[in-house]
Motif scaffolding. Structure first.
Motif, PDB file in Angstrom:
ATOM      1  N   TYR A 121       0.839  -1.203   0.000  1.00  0.00           N
ATOM      2  CA  TYR A 121       0.000   0.000   0.000  1.00  0.00           C
ATOM      3  C   TYR A 121       0.876   1.255   0.000  1.00  0.00           C
ATOM      4  CZ  TYR A 121      -3.903  -3.082   0.865  1.00  0.00           C
ATOM      5  OH  TYR A 121      -4.835  -4.086   0.740  1.00  0.00           O
ATOM      6  N   ALA A 122       1.996   1.176   0.716  1.00  0.00           N
ATOM      7  CA  ALA A 122       2.919   2.310   0.767  1.00  0.00           C
ATOM      8  C   ALA A 122       3.474   2.606  -0.620  1.00  0.00           C
ATOM      9  CB  ALA A 122       4.049   2.028   1.747  1.00  0.00           C
ATOM     10  N   ILE A 123       3.827   1.543  -1.373  1.00  0.00           N
ATOM     11  CA  ILE A 123       4.370   1.717  -2.718  1.00  0.00           C
ATOM     12  C   ILE A 123       3.332   2.381  -3.614  1.00  0.00           C
ATOM     13  CG2 ILE A 123       5.129   0.517  -4.819  1.00  0.00           C
ATOM     14  CD1 ILE A 123       6.422  -1.594  -2.937  1.00  0.00           C
ATOM     15  N   SER A 124       2.107   1.872  -3.596  1.00  0.00           N
ATOM     16  CA  SER A 124       1.109   2.436  -4.500  1.00  0.00           C
ATOM     17  C   SER A 124       0.750   3.853  -4.072  1.00  0.00           C
ATOM     18  CB  SER A 124      -0.123   1.535  -4.615  1.00  0.00           C
ATOM     19  OG  SER A 124      -0.934   1.630  -3.491  1.00  0.00           O
ATOM     20  N   PHE A 125       0.740   4.124  -2.756  1.00  0.00           N
ATOM     21  CA  PHE A 125       0.490   5.479  -2.276  1.00  0.00           C
ATOM     22  C   PHE A 125       1.572   6.434  -2.795  1.00  0.00           C
ATOM     23  CE2 PHE A 125       0.943   8.832   0.998  1.00  0.00           C
ATOM     24  CZ  PHE A 125      -0.347   9.365   0.940  1.00  0.00           C
ATOM     25  N   ALA A 126       2.830   6.000  -2.710  1.00  0.00           N
ATOM     26  CA  ALA A 126       3.941   6.835  -3.175  1.00  0.00           C
ATOM     27  C   ALA A 126       3.817   7.124  -4.671  1.00  0.00           C
ATOM     28  CB  ALA A 126       5.278   6.149  -2.876  1.00  0.00           C
ATOM     29  N   VAL A 127       3.455   6.086  -5.444  1.00  0.00           N
ATOM     30  CA  VAL A 127       3.300   6.272  -6.894  1.00  0.00           C
ATOM     31  C   VAL A 127       2.178   7.270  -7.183  1.00  0.00           C
ATOM     32  CG1 VAL A 127       2.621   5.127  -9.054  1.00  0.00           C
ATOM     33  CG2 VAL A 127       4.244   4.021  -7.502  1.00  0.00           C
ATOM     34  N   VAL A 128       1.057   7.121  -6.470  1.00  0.00           N
ATOM     35  CA  VAL A 128      -0.086   8.015  -6.687  1.00  0.00           C
ATOM     36  C   VAL A 128       0.302   9.457  -6.369  1.00  0.00           C
ATOM     37  CG1 VAL A 128      -2.396   8.637  -5.854  1.00  0.00           C
ATOM     38  CG2 VAL A 128      -1.852   6.250  -6.348  1.00  0.00           C
ATOM     39  N   VAL A 129       0.979   9.669  -5.239  1.00  0.00           N
ATOM     40  CA  VAL A 129       1.381  11.028  -4.845  1.00  0.00           C
ATOM     41  C   VAL A 129       2.319  11.626  -5.886  1.00  0.00           C
ATOM     42  CG1 VAL A 129       2.725  12.348  -3.165  1.00  0.00           C
ATOM     43  CG2 VAL A 129       1.018  10.714  -2.373  1.00  0.00           C
ATOM     44  N   LEU A 130       3.299  10.831  -6.322  1.00  0.00           N
ATOM     45  CA  LEU A 130       4.242  11.309  -7.342  1.00  0.00           C
ATOM     46  C   LEU A 130       3.514  11.700  -8.626  1.00  0.00           C
ATOM     47  CD1 LEU A 130       7.393   9.004  -7.184  1.00  0.00           C
ATOM     48  CD2 LEU A 130       7.316  11.498  -7.066  1.00  0.00           C
ATOM     49  N   CYS A 131       2.555  10.864  -9.009  1.00  0.00           N
ATOM     50  CA  CYS A 131       1.819  11.127 -10.250  1.00  0.00           C
ATOM     51  C   CYS A 131       0.959  12.378 -10.130  1.00  0.00           C
ATOM     52  CB  CYS A 131       0.964   9.922 -10.629  1.00  0.00           C
ATOM     53  SG  CYS A 131       1.967   8.540 -11.190  1.00  0.00           S
ATOM     54  N   ILE A 132       0.336  12.578  -8.972  1.00  0.00           N
ATOM     55  CA  ILE A 132      -0.473  13.786  -8.766  1.00  0.00           C
ATOM     56  C   ILE A 132       0.432  15.014  -8.873  1.00  0.00           C
ATOM     57  CG2 ILE A 132      -1.787  15.104  -7.046  1.00  0.00           C
ATOM     58  CD1 ILE A 132      -2.949  12.383  -6.110  1.00  0.00           C
ATOM     59  N   LEU A 133       1.614  14.924  -8.268  1.00  0.00           N
ATOM     60  CA  LEU A 133       2.574  16.029  -8.358  1.00  0.00           C
ATOM     61  C   LEU A 133       2.919  16.321  -9.808  1.00  0.00           C
ATOM     62  CD1 LEU A 133       5.070  15.391  -5.419  1.00  0.00           C
ATOM     63  CD2 LEU A 133       3.659  17.418  -5.800  1.00  0.00           C
ATOM     64  N   PHE A 134       3.193  15.260 -10.559  1.00  0.00           N
ATOM     65  CA  PHE A 134       3.551  15.406 -11.970  1.00  0.00           C
ATOM     66  C   PHE A 134       2.430  16.076 -12.743  1.00  0.00           C
ATOM     67  CE2 PHE A 134       7.384  12.787 -12.074  1.00  0.00           C
ATOM     68  CZ  PHE A 134       8.043  13.415 -13.110  1.00  0.00           C
TER      69      PHE A 134
END
Ligand SMILES: [Zn+2]
Length: 172
Positions: A121-134
């Motif tokens: 869940y931490a990995i997917s959360f990190a990916v989602v946050v990074l993508c939102i930033l992008f």
């Protein structure tokens, strides 16, 4: 890896690259698992994370869809979604098959966690946050304004220094 995380990872990465392709990417991101059900429906036995979880198959499919045949990018999104599934499953203890020619399991980052582990869940959360930033960064001006602003400030600094040099003796 859980479907929710496969979906979040593929969906958010796709939203950065091409928002209209999120649906096929997400369907692809769960495909290696639901394809096992489809095969089971035909009455055939299939090993979990076996033939539908072969890295080279999905990679070849994704590259072929990207460069050879495709319908409005749908196949490409689907196949890269499937590839993302294999890559993220490869981070788990069970791993995936690298190629059809070997029974060896393939692991990424040591294959440390089990499916359903908080790490997942931490990995997917990190990916989602990074993508939102992008998306936020890309959204404003069509390219990443962080770099633009940086250059802007730099230019401003140069000009200021130049002007200062030109004008510094004028006080006298
Ligand atoms: Zn899987």
């Amino acid at each position: 890896m859980k479907w929710i995380n496969h979906t979040l990872i593929a969906g958010s990465i796709c939203a950065v690259i091409s928002p209209i392709h999120v649906a096929p990417a997400v369907i692809g991101a769960t495909a290696p698992d639901w394809m096992e059900w489809v095969v089971k429906l035909t009455g055939r036995h299939i090993k979990h994370r076996g033939v539908t979880h072969i890295l080279t198959h999905w990679l070849i499919a994704a590259l072929a869809a990207t460069f050879l045949f495709d319908y409005q990018g749908m196949l490409t999104a689907f196949a890269w979604g499937g590839f993302s599934h294999i890559i993220t499953d490869a981070m788990t203890v069970t791993g995936v098959l690298f190629s059809p020619y070997s029974d060896r399991r393939f692991h990424l980052f040591g294959g440390r966690f089990r499916t359903g582990d908080p790490v997942e869940y931490a990995i997917s959360f990190a990916v989602v946050v990074l993508c939102i930033l992008f998306i936020k960064l890309l959204g404003d001006s069509g390219f990443i304004p962080f770099f633009y602003d940086w250059a802007g400030f730099y230019d401003k600094g140069i000009i200021d220094a130049y002007e200062w040099k030109q004008n510094r003796f004028r006080i006298l």
